[in-house]
Design an enzyme around this catalytic site. Structure first.
Site, PDB file in Angstrom:
ATOM      1  N   ASP A 205       0.947  -1.652  -0.057  1.00 46.93           N
ATOM      2  CA  ASP A 205      -0.287   0.393  -0.090  1.00 46.93           C
ATOM      3  C   ASP A 205       0.814   0.732   0.241  1.00 46.93           C
ATOM      4  O   ASP A 205       1.968   1.612   0.489  1.00 46.93           O
ATOM      5  CB  ASP A 205      -1.167  -0.266   1.305  1.00 46.93           C
ATOM      6  CG  ASP A 205      -2.077   0.996   1.324  1.00 46.93           C
ATOM      7  OD1 ASP A 205      -1.321   1.917   1.073  1.00 46.93           O
ATOM      8  OD2 ASP A 205      -3.024   0.509   1.651  1.00 46.93           O
ATOM      9  N   ASN A 213      -3.059  13.313  -2.843  1.00 49.18           N
ATOM     10  CA  ASN A 213      -3.721  13.492  -4.012  1.00 49.18           C
ATOM     11  C   ASN A 213      -4.427  14.526  -3.280  1.00 49.18           C
ATOM     12  O   ASN A 213      -4.828  15.465  -3.597  1.00 49.18           O
ATOM     13  CB  ASN A 213      -4.911  12.523  -3.511  1.00 49.18           C
ATOM     14  CG  ASN A 213      -4.790  11.577  -4.252  1.00 49.18           C
ATOM     15  OD1 ASN A 213      -4.526  11.302  -5.309  1.00 49.18           O
ATOM     16  ND2 ASN A 213      -5.345  10.046  -4.189  1.00 49.18           N
ATOM     17  N   HIS A 218      -5.284  15.255  -7.739  1.00 46.03           N
ATOM     18  CA  HIS A 218      -5.447  13.376  -8.184  1.00 46.03           C
ATOM     19  C   HIS A 218      -4.410  12.977  -9.736  1.00 46.03           C
ATOM     20  O   HIS A 218      -3.676  11.759  -9.655  1.00 46.03           O
ATOM     21  CB  HIS A 218      -7.523  13.280  -8.450  1.00 46.03           C
ATOM     22  CG  HIS A 218      -7.884  13.087  -6.953  1.00 46.03           C
ATOM     23  ND1 HIS A 218      -7.709  12.288  -6.378  1.00 46.03           N
ATOM     24  CD2 HIS A 218      -8.640  14.002  -6.568  1.00 46.03           C
ATOM     25  CE1 HIS A 218      -8.667  11.770  -5.685  1.00 46.03           C
ATOM     26  NE2 HIS A 218      -9.139  13.472  -5.276  1.00 46.03           N
ATOM     27  N   ASP A 222      -2.187  10.129  -9.265  1.00 42.48           N
ATOM     28  CA  ASP A 222      -1.938   8.742 -10.835  1.00 42.48           C
ATOM     29  C   ASP A 222      -0.773   8.582 -11.152  1.00 42.48           C
ATOM     30  O   ASP A 222      -0.868   7.481 -11.890  1.00 42.48           O
ATOM     31  CB  ASP A 222      -3.609   9.619 -11.704  1.00 42.48           C
ATOM     32  CG  ASP A 222      -5.124   9.250 -11.463  1.00 42.48           C
ATOM     33  OD1 ASP A 222      -5.017   8.667 -10.502  1.00 42.48           O
ATOM     34  OD2 ASP A 222      -6.085   9.420 -12.105  1.00 42.48           O
ATOM     35  N   GLU A 248      -5.215   2.530  -3.545  1.00 41.25           N
ATOM     36  CA  GLU A 248      -3.605   2.486  -3.876  1.00 41.25           C
ATOM     37  C   GLU A 248      -3.563   0.553  -3.168  1.00 41.25           C
ATOM     38  O   GLU A 248      -2.707   0.777  -2.794  1.00 41.25           O
ATOM     39  CB  GLU A 248      -3.792   3.660  -2.640  1.00 41.25           C
ATOM     40  CG  GLU A 248      -3.378   3.637  -1.441  1.00 41.25           C
ATOM     41  CD  GLU A 248      -4.849   3.429  -1.051  1.00 41.25           C
ATOM     42  OE1 GLU A 248      -4.558   4.420   0.347  1.00 41.25           O
ATOM     43  OE2 GLU A 248      -5.501   4.518  -1.971  1.00 41.25           O
TER      44      GLU A 248
END
Length: 324
Positions: A205, A213, A218, A222, A248
Site C-alpha cells: 500500500d 492526492n 489526483h 494517478d 492504492e
C-alpha cells in the site's frame, strides 16, 4: 413386384407415383451428367461460407481435404498429402494431445465432437480453428468414416481475448485488476492443495497516499500509481502476477517461491520505490508491505487476511517496511 401387384392403387396414387418417379429419375440423371458443375458450385459455396470440409476413411487412413482447408491451413496442396498424422503435425504443439484425445474419445463414445484449437503456421504465427466432426459406424459398431468441417475463427478468438483482457485489466495502471486476482488466487490455491506447489503473496500500500492526492491533486496521484506500477513490475518475473485490488492497494503472487525468497523480493521492491519513485520534487514516496507463503490449509480468504494483517503491521510500526 409382388407387393405392387397385390396392392390396388387409386388413380390419384398412380398419378403421384408417376410424378415422383419422374422427378427422382430426372434428378439422378442431372446429378450424373453435372457432377463437375455441382462440385464447382460446392467449392464456390465453401469459399463464400469460409468453411472447409474433410472426410477420413478409417480403414485405410485416407484423408480428404477440400480446397478451403488447404487455404485455412496455408498449405500447398501439391506438396502435402493429408493423413491423420500429418494433420496432427499442423496443430500447435500445446493443443495436439487435446485434439487427438477429443477425436479418439468421440470414436469410443460414438458421439460427435466439436473443438477449438490453434494451428502453428509456417511463419510461427497462430491461427484458431473450430472443428466439428461426425463419424459413421457399421452395424457392429466399427468406425467407417469421419466427416467434418473446419472454420477459421482467428478473428473471433482475438476479439474474445481482447474483451477478456479489458475485463481483467485495471484501466489506469494496466495491471491485472481485482477480478483477475480472484480468478488467479483460486487457481493457485487449488494447485497448492493438490500438488503442494509453493507460492507466496505480497500485499503493499502506498504510504500517505491520501495526503499526496489532497496536496498535489489526483492527476499527480494517478501519475504516482502509473509509474510505481511500472517500477514494481520491473522487479518481477514473467511467471509472477501483480494486481491492483483497490485505490492504492496492490497484490503480488510469486509462483514457485518460498517465504525466504519472497521476503527478498519484497525488500528489494520497498527499497526501489523509496529510491527511484521521484514523481514529486523533495518528497519521498514509500510503500508498506506484508508477505507470507501460502500453506496447504489456506483458502483464498485466510491467506488474504493474513497478508493484509501483516501489511497493516508495517503501517502501524513506522511504514516503509516489510512484515512477515
Amino acid at each position: 413386384a409382388v407387393l405392387l401387384t397385390e396392392y390396388s392403387f387409386s388413380n390419384f396414387e398412380k398419378i403421384i407415383f408417376i410424378i415422383s418417379f419422374s422427378i427422382a429419375t430426372a434428378y439422378l440423371f442431372h446429378l450424373k451428367t453435372n457432377t463437375e458443375t455441382m462440385m464447382k458450385r460446392i467449392i464456390k459455396a465453401e469459399k463464400l461460407s469460409k468453411v472447409g470440409f474433410w472426410y477420413l476413411e478409417l480403414n485405410n487412413n485416407k484423408l480428404y481435404w477440400s480446397p478451403k482447408i488447404f487455404e485455412i491451413f496455408d498449405i500447398d496442396s501439391k506438396k502435402f498429402t493429408p493423413s491423420y498424422e500429418s494433420f496432427l503435425n499442423t496443430i500447435h504443439p500445446d493443443d495436439r494431445e487435446l485434439v487427438n484425445n477429443a477425436y479418439t474419445k468421440s470414436l469410443e463414445d460414438k458421439e460427435n465432437y466439436e473443438i477449438k484449437h490453434r494451428l502453428l503456421m509456417s511463419d510461427e504465427s497462430i491461427k484458431w480453428v473450430k472443428e466439428e466432426c461426425e463419424t459413421e459406424f457399421d452395424k457392429n459398431g466399427n468406425p467407417l468414416v469421419s466427416i467434418g468441417i473446419v472454420t477459421d475463427i482467428t478473428n473471433e478468438m482475438y476479439y474474445i481475448h481482447k474483451i477478456e483482457t479489458q475485463s481483467n485489466t485495471d484501466y489506469l495502471t494496466k495491471l491485472n485488476n481485482r477480478k483477475s486476482y480472484h480468478e488467479k488466487i483460486k487457481e493457485l490455491v487449488s494447485l497448492k492443495q493438490r500438488y503442494q506447489t509453493p507460492f507466496s503473496m505480497i500485499m503493499y500500500d502506498i504510504d500517505d497516499f491520501k495526503y499526496i492526492n489532497d496536496t498535489y491533486g489526483h492527476a499527480v496521484g494517478d501519475s504516482v500509481l502509473i509509474k510505481m506500477s511500472k517500477l514494481v513490475k520491473s522487479h518481477l518475473r514473467e511467471t509472477d502476477y501483480i494486481f491492483r485490488i483497490g485505490g492504492e492497494e496492490f497484490v503480488i503472487l510469486l509462483t514457485e517461491t518460498d517465504l525466504e525468497n519472497s521476503k527478498k523480493v519484497a525488500s528489494k521492491i520497498c527499497k526501489s520505490v523509496e529510491e527511484n519513485l521521484k514523481n514529486i520534487t523533495d518528497t519521498v514516496i514509500t510503500i508498506s508491505l506484508g508477505v507470507s507463503e501460502v500453506n496447504e490449509s489456506d483458502t483464498e480468504d485466510t491467506i488474504f487476511k493474513r497478508v493484509d494483517d501483516l501489511l497493516y503491521k508495517s503501517k502501524h510500526s513506522g511504514k516503509n517496511k516489510v512484515s512477515y
